[in-house]
Design a protein around this motif. Structure first.
Motif, short mmCIF file in Angstrom:
data_model
loop_
_atom_site.label_atom_id
_atom_site.label_comp_id
_atom_site.label_asym_id
_atom_site.label_seq_id
_atom_site.Cartn_x
_atom_site.Cartn_y
_atom_site.Cartn_z
N ALA A 24 5.21 -9.16 -17.29
CA ALA A 24 5.99 -10.03 -16.40
C ALA A 24 6.97 -9.22 -15.57
N GLY A 25 7.64 -8.28 -16.18
CA GLY A 25 8.58 -7.45 -15.44
C GLY A 25 7.91 -6.71 -14.30
N PHE A 26 6.75 -6.17 -14.59
CA PHE A 26 6.00 -5.46 -13.55
C PHE A 26 5.50 -6.42 -12.48
N LEU A 27 4.91 -7.54 -12.92
CA LEU A 27 4.31 -8.47 -11.96
C LEU A 27 5.32 -9.03 -10.97
N PHE A 28 6.51 -9.36 -11.45
CA PHE A 28 7.47 -10.00 -10.56
C PHE A 28 8.30 -8.99 -9.77
N THR A 29 8.10 -7.71 -10.07
CA THR A 29 8.72 -6.68 -9.24
C THR A 29 7.71 -6.15 -8.22
N ALA A 30 6.51 -5.81 -8.68
CA ALA A 30 5.49 -5.25 -7.78
C ALA A 30 4.65 -6.34 -7.10
N GLY A 31 4.43 -7.44 -7.78
CA GLY A 31 3.57 -8.50 -7.25
C GLY A 31 3.94 -8.99 -5.87
N PRO A 32 5.20 -9.29 -5.62
CA PRO A 32 5.55 -9.75 -4.27
C PRO A 32 5.21 -8.73 -3.18
N ARG A 33 5.31 -7.45 -3.52
CA ARG A 33 4.94 -6.41 -2.53
C ARG A 33 3.45 -6.46 -2.24
N TRP A 34 2.63 -6.56 -3.31
CA TRP A 34 1.17 -6.64 -3.12
C TRP A 34 0.82 -7.83 -2.25
N LEU A 35 1.54 -8.92 -2.51
CA LEU A 35 1.21 -10.19 -1.85
C LEU A 35 1.95 -10.40 -0.54
N GLN A 36 2.74 -9.40 -0.13
CA GLN A 36 3.53 -9.48 1.10
C GLN A 36 4.39 -10.74 1.12
N MET A 37 5.07 -10.92 0.02
CA MET A 37 5.95 -12.08 -0.16
C MET A 37 7.38 -11.58 -0.39
N PRO A 38 8.37 -12.46 -0.23
CA PRO A 38 9.75 -12.06 -0.51
C PRO A 38 9.92 -11.68 -1.98
N GLU A 39 10.91 -10.83 -2.22
CA GLU A 39 11.19 -10.41 -3.59
C GLU A 39 11.49 -11.62 -4.47
N VAL A 40 11.14 -11.51 -5.74
CA VAL A 40 11.48 -12.53 -6.72
C VAL A 40 12.75 -12.06 -7.42
N SER A 41 13.71 -12.94 -7.52
CA SER A 41 14.96 -12.61 -8.19
C SER A 41 14.78 -12.68 -9.71
N ALA A 42 15.47 -11.82 -10.42
CA ALA A 42 15.44 -11.88 -11.89
C ALA A 42 15.99 -13.23 -12.35
N ARG A 43 16.90 -13.78 -11.59
CA ARG A 43 17.44 -15.10 -11.95
C ARG A 43 16.35 -16.16 -11.91
N ASP A 44 15.36 -15.99 -11.03
CA ASP A 44 14.27 -16.96 -10.91
C ASP A 44 13.34 -16.95 -12.11
N VAL A 45 13.27 -15.83 -12.83
CA VAL A 45 12.38 -15.75 -14.00
C VAL A 45 13.15 -15.64 -15.31
N ARG A 46 14.47 -15.71 -15.22
CA ARG A 46 15.33 -15.53 -16.39
C ARG A 46 15.00 -16.53 -17.50
N LEU A 47 14.95 -17.80 -17.19
CA LEU A 47 14.71 -18.81 -18.22
C LEU A 47 13.35 -18.60 -18.89
N ALA A 48 12.33 -18.39 -18.09
CA ALA A 48 10.99 -18.20 -18.64
C ALA A 48 10.92 -16.96 -19.53
N CYS A 49 11.56 -15.88 -19.11
CA CYS A 49 11.59 -14.66 -19.92
C CYS A 49 12.34 -14.88 -21.24
N LEU A 50 13.45 -15.59 -21.18
CA LEU A 50 14.21 -15.87 -22.39
C LEU A 50 13.45 -16.80 -23.33
N VAL A 51 12.76 -17.77 -22.78
CA VAL A 51 11.94 -18.66 -23.61
C VAL A 51 10.82 -17.86 -24.28
N LEU A 52 10.15 -17.03 -23.51
CA LEU A 52 9.07 -16.20 -24.06
C LEU A 52 9.60 -15.30 -25.17
#
Length: 183
Positions: free
Chosen positions: A76-104
Protein backbone atom coordinates in the motif's frame (compact mmCIF):
# COMPACT_ATOMS: atom_id res chain seq x y z
CA UNK A 1 14.05 21.41 8.99
CA UNK A 2 16.58 19.87 6.63
CA UNK A 3 16.25 16.16 5.89
CA UNK A 4 19.89 15.72 4.89
CA UNK A 5 21.00 15.47 8.52
CA UNK A 6 21.00 12.13 10.36
CA UNK A 7 17.82 11.22 12.27
CA UNK A 8 19.50 11.74 15.66
CA UNK A 9 20.28 15.35 14.77
CA UNK A 10 16.75 16.06 13.51
CA UNK A 11 14.97 15.01 16.69
CA UNK A 12 12.35 12.37 17.42
CA UNK A 13 9.95 11.03 14.82
CA UNK A 14 6.70 12.95 14.78
CA UNK A 15 3.28 11.89 13.53
CA UNK A 16 3.30 14.82 11.12
CA UNK A 17 6.37 13.30 9.45
CA UNK A 18 4.53 10.01 8.97
CA UNK A 19 1.74 11.88 7.22
CA UNK A 20 4.02 13.56 4.68
CA UNK A 21 3.69 10.67 2.21
CA UNK A 22 1.69 7.43 2.03
CA UNK A 23 4.78 5.25 2.05
CA UNK A 24 6.01 6.76 5.33
CA UNK A 25 2.80 5.90 7.16
CA UNK A 26 2.27 2.49 5.59
CA UNK A 27 5.92 1.41 5.90
CA UNK A 28 5.95 2.54 9.54
CA UNK A 29 2.84 0.48 10.33
CA UNK A 30 4.25 -2.47 8.39
CA UNK A 31 7.46 -2.24 10.38
CA UNK A 32 5.51 -2.18 13.63
CA UNK A 33 3.55 -5.25 12.56
CA UNK A 34 6.72 -7.05 11.53
CA UNK A 35 8.38 -6.22 14.86
CA UNK A 36 5.29 -7.23 16.86
CA UNK A 37 5.07 -10.50 14.95
CA UNK A 38 8.77 -11.24 15.45
CA UNK A 39 8.55 -10.36 19.15
CA UNK A 40 5.46 -12.52 19.54
CA UNK A 41 7.19 -15.50 17.94
CA UNK A 42 10.36 -14.95 20.00
CA UNK A 43 8.30 -14.75 23.19
CA UNK A 44 6.34 -17.87 22.29
CA UNK A 45 9.50 -19.75 21.42
CA UNK A 46 11.35 -18.68 24.56
CA UNK A 47 8.57 -18.75 27.15
CA UNK A 48 5.14 -19.31 25.69
CA UNK A 49 5.33 -22.99 24.91
CA UNK A 50 5.53 -23.66 28.65
CA UNK A 51 3.14 -20.90 29.71
CA UNK A 52 0.67 -20.31 26.92
CA UNK A 53 0.19 -22.20 23.67
CA UNK A 54 -1.38 -20.63 20.60
CA UNK A 55 -5.06 -21.46 20.22
CA UNK A 56 -4.47 -22.15 16.51
CA UNK A 57 -2.03 -24.35 14.62
CA UNK A 58 1.34 -22.58 14.72
CA UNK A 59 2.13 -23.31 11.06
CA UNK A 60 -1.14 -21.81 9.90
CA UNK A 61 -0.68 -18.76 12.08
CA UNK A 62 2.90 -18.31 10.91
CA UNK A 63 1.87 -18.39 7.25
CA UNK A 64 -0.98 -15.98 7.84
CA UNK A 65 1.14 -13.46 9.73
CA UNK A 66 4.10 -13.62 7.34
CA UNK A 67 2.01 -13.18 4.20
CA UNK A 68 -0.72 -10.85 5.36
CA UNK A 69 0.41 -9.31 8.64
CA UNK A 70 2.76 -6.70 7.22
CA UNK A 71 3.40 -7.16 3.48
CA UNK A 72 0.09 -5.59 2.34
CA UNK A 73 1.07 -2.41 4.19
CA UNK A 74 4.38 -2.28 2.33
CA UNK A 75 2.46 -2.75 -0.94
CA UNK A 76 0.00 0.00 0.00
CA UNK A 77 2.78 2.42 0.84
CA UNK A 78 4.41 1.83 -2.49
CA UNK A 79 1.17 1.86 -4.49
CA UNK A 80 -0.09 5.15 -3.13
CA UNK A 81 3.27 6.84 -3.54
CA UNK A 82 4.30 5.51 -6.98
CA UNK A 83 0.85 4.63 -8.36
CA UNK A 84 -0.34 8.18 -8.97
CA UNK A 85 2.84 8.84 -10.97
CA UNK A 86 2.27 5.75 -13.15
CA UNK A 87 -1.31 6.81 -13.66
CA UNK A 88 -0.52 10.50 -14.23
CA UNK A 89 -2.80 11.44 -11.38
CA UNK A 90 -2.39 13.90 -8.49
CA UNK A 91 -0.47 12.69 -5.47
CA UNK A 92 -2.39 10.79 -2.81
CA UNK A 93 -2.06 12.24 0.65
CA UNK A 94 -1.12 9.97 3.54
CA UNK A 95 -4.11 11.47 5.31
CA UNK A 96 -6.32 10.01 2.56
CA UNK A 97 -5.16 6.45 3.31
CA UNK A 98 -4.54 6.87 7.05
CA UNK A 99 -7.78 5.27 8.26
CA UNK A 100 -7.52 2.30 5.90
CA UNK A 101 -3.88 1.69 6.87
CA UNK A 102 -4.71 1.88 10.58
CA UNK A 103 -7.65 -0.50 10.15
CA UNK A 104 -5.47 -2.94 8.23
CA UNK A 105 -2.65 -2.78 10.79
CA UNK A 106 -4.89 -2.99 13.85
CA UNK A 107 -6.63 -6.07 12.50
CA UNK A 108 -3.33 -7.91 12.74
CA UNK A 109 -2.85 -6.67 16.30
CA UNK A 110 -6.13 -8.40 17.11
CA UNK A 111 -4.90 -11.55 15.35
CA UNK A 112 -1.76 -11.61 17.52
CA UNK A 113 -3.77 -11.05 20.68
CA UNK A 114 -6.42 -13.57 19.73
CA UNK A 115 -3.87 -16.22 18.86
CA UNK A 116 -3.22 -16.74 22.57
CA UNK A 117 -6.68 -15.81 23.86
CA UNK A 118 -9.48 -17.03 21.60
CA UNK A 119 -9.80 -17.93 17.94
CA UNK A 120 -12.87 -15.68 17.68
CA UNK A 121 -10.61 -12.67 18.34
CA UNK A 122 -8.37 -13.92 15.52
CA UNK A 123 -11.41 -14.12 13.26
CA UNK A 124 -12.43 -10.58 14.24
CA UNK A 125 -8.89 -9.39 13.52
CA UNK A 126 -8.94 -11.05 10.12
CA UNK A 127 -12.24 -9.34 9.34
CA UNK A 128 -10.94 -5.95 10.45
CA UNK A 129 -7.76 -6.31 8.39
CA UNK A 130 -9.77 -7.47 5.36
CA UNK A 131 -11.90 -4.32 5.63
CA UNK A 132 -8.73 -2.20 5.75
CA UNK A 133 -7.30 -3.94 2.69
CA UNK A 134 -10.58 -3.57 0.78
CA UNK A 135 -10.67 0.15 1.61
CA UNK A 136 -7.16 0.53 0.22
CA UNK A 137 -7.94 -1.51 -2.89
CA UNK A 138 -11.12 0.47 -3.48
CA UNK A 139 -9.09 3.68 -3.38
CA UNK A 140 -6.58 2.23 -5.86
CA UNK A 141 -9.38 1.00 -8.15
CA UNK A 142 -10.85 4.51 -8.20
CA UNK A 143 -7.41 5.99 -8.90
CA UNK A 144 -6.91 3.55 -11.78
CA UNK A 145 -10.42 4.07 -13.14
CA UNK A 146 -10.14 7.87 -13.17
CA UNK A 147 -6.73 7.86 -14.80
CA UNK A 148 -6.50 8.78 -18.47
CA UNK A 149 -2.92 7.53 -18.80
CA UNK A 150 -2.27 5.59 -22.00
CA UNK A 151 -0.69 2.67 -20.16
CA UNK A 152 -2.69 1.45 -17.18
CA UNK A 153 -1.89 -2.23 -17.61
CA UNK A 154 0.42 -2.43 -14.60
CA UNK A 155 -2.13 -0.69 -12.38
CA UNK A 156 -4.88 -3.02 -13.59
CA UNK A 157 -2.69 -6.03 -12.79
CA UNK A 158 -2.10 -4.58 -9.32
CA UNK A 159 -5.87 -4.25 -8.89
CA UNK A 160 -6.35 -7.88 -9.94
CA UNK A 161 -3.62 -8.99 -7.55
CA UNK A 162 -5.14 -6.94 -4.75
CA UNK A 163 -8.49 -8.59 -5.33
CA UNK A 164 -6.85 -12.01 -5.24
CA UNK A 165 -5.22 -10.96 -1.96
CA UNK A 166 -8.62 -9.97 -0.56
CA UNK A 167 -10.06 -13.33 -1.62
CA UNK A 168 -7.13 -15.11 0.04
CA UNK A 169 -7.71 -13.16 3.28
CA UNK A 170 -11.41 -14.01 3.13
CA UNK A 171 -10.65 -17.69 2.46
CA UNK A 172 -8.32 -17.73 5.44
CA UNK A 173 -11.02 -16.26 7.67
CA UNK A 174 -13.53 -18.79 6.33
CA UNK A 175 -11.04 -21.59 6.96
CA UNK A 176 -10.62 -20.41 10.55
CA UNK A 177 -14.36 -20.16 11.04
CA UNK A 178 -14.84 -23.70 9.72
CA UNK A 179 -11.71 -25.10 11.36
CA UNK A 180 -10.42 -26.01 7.88
CA UNK A 181 -6.74 -25.11 7.87
CA UNK A 182 -6.35 -26.33 4.29
CA UNK A 183 -8.44 -23.37 3.07
Amino acid sequence: MSTDRPRAERGPLRVAQLLQAPHRLAFFLAGINLLLTAAWWAWLWAFGARQLAPVLPAGWLHGLLMVCGFMPLYFAGFLFTAGPRWLQMPEVSARDVRLACLVLASGWWLVLLGSVVDSRVVLLGQGVSLIGWCLLMHRFVVLTWRSRADDRLHAKLVVASGLIGALAMAASALGLHLGRWDL
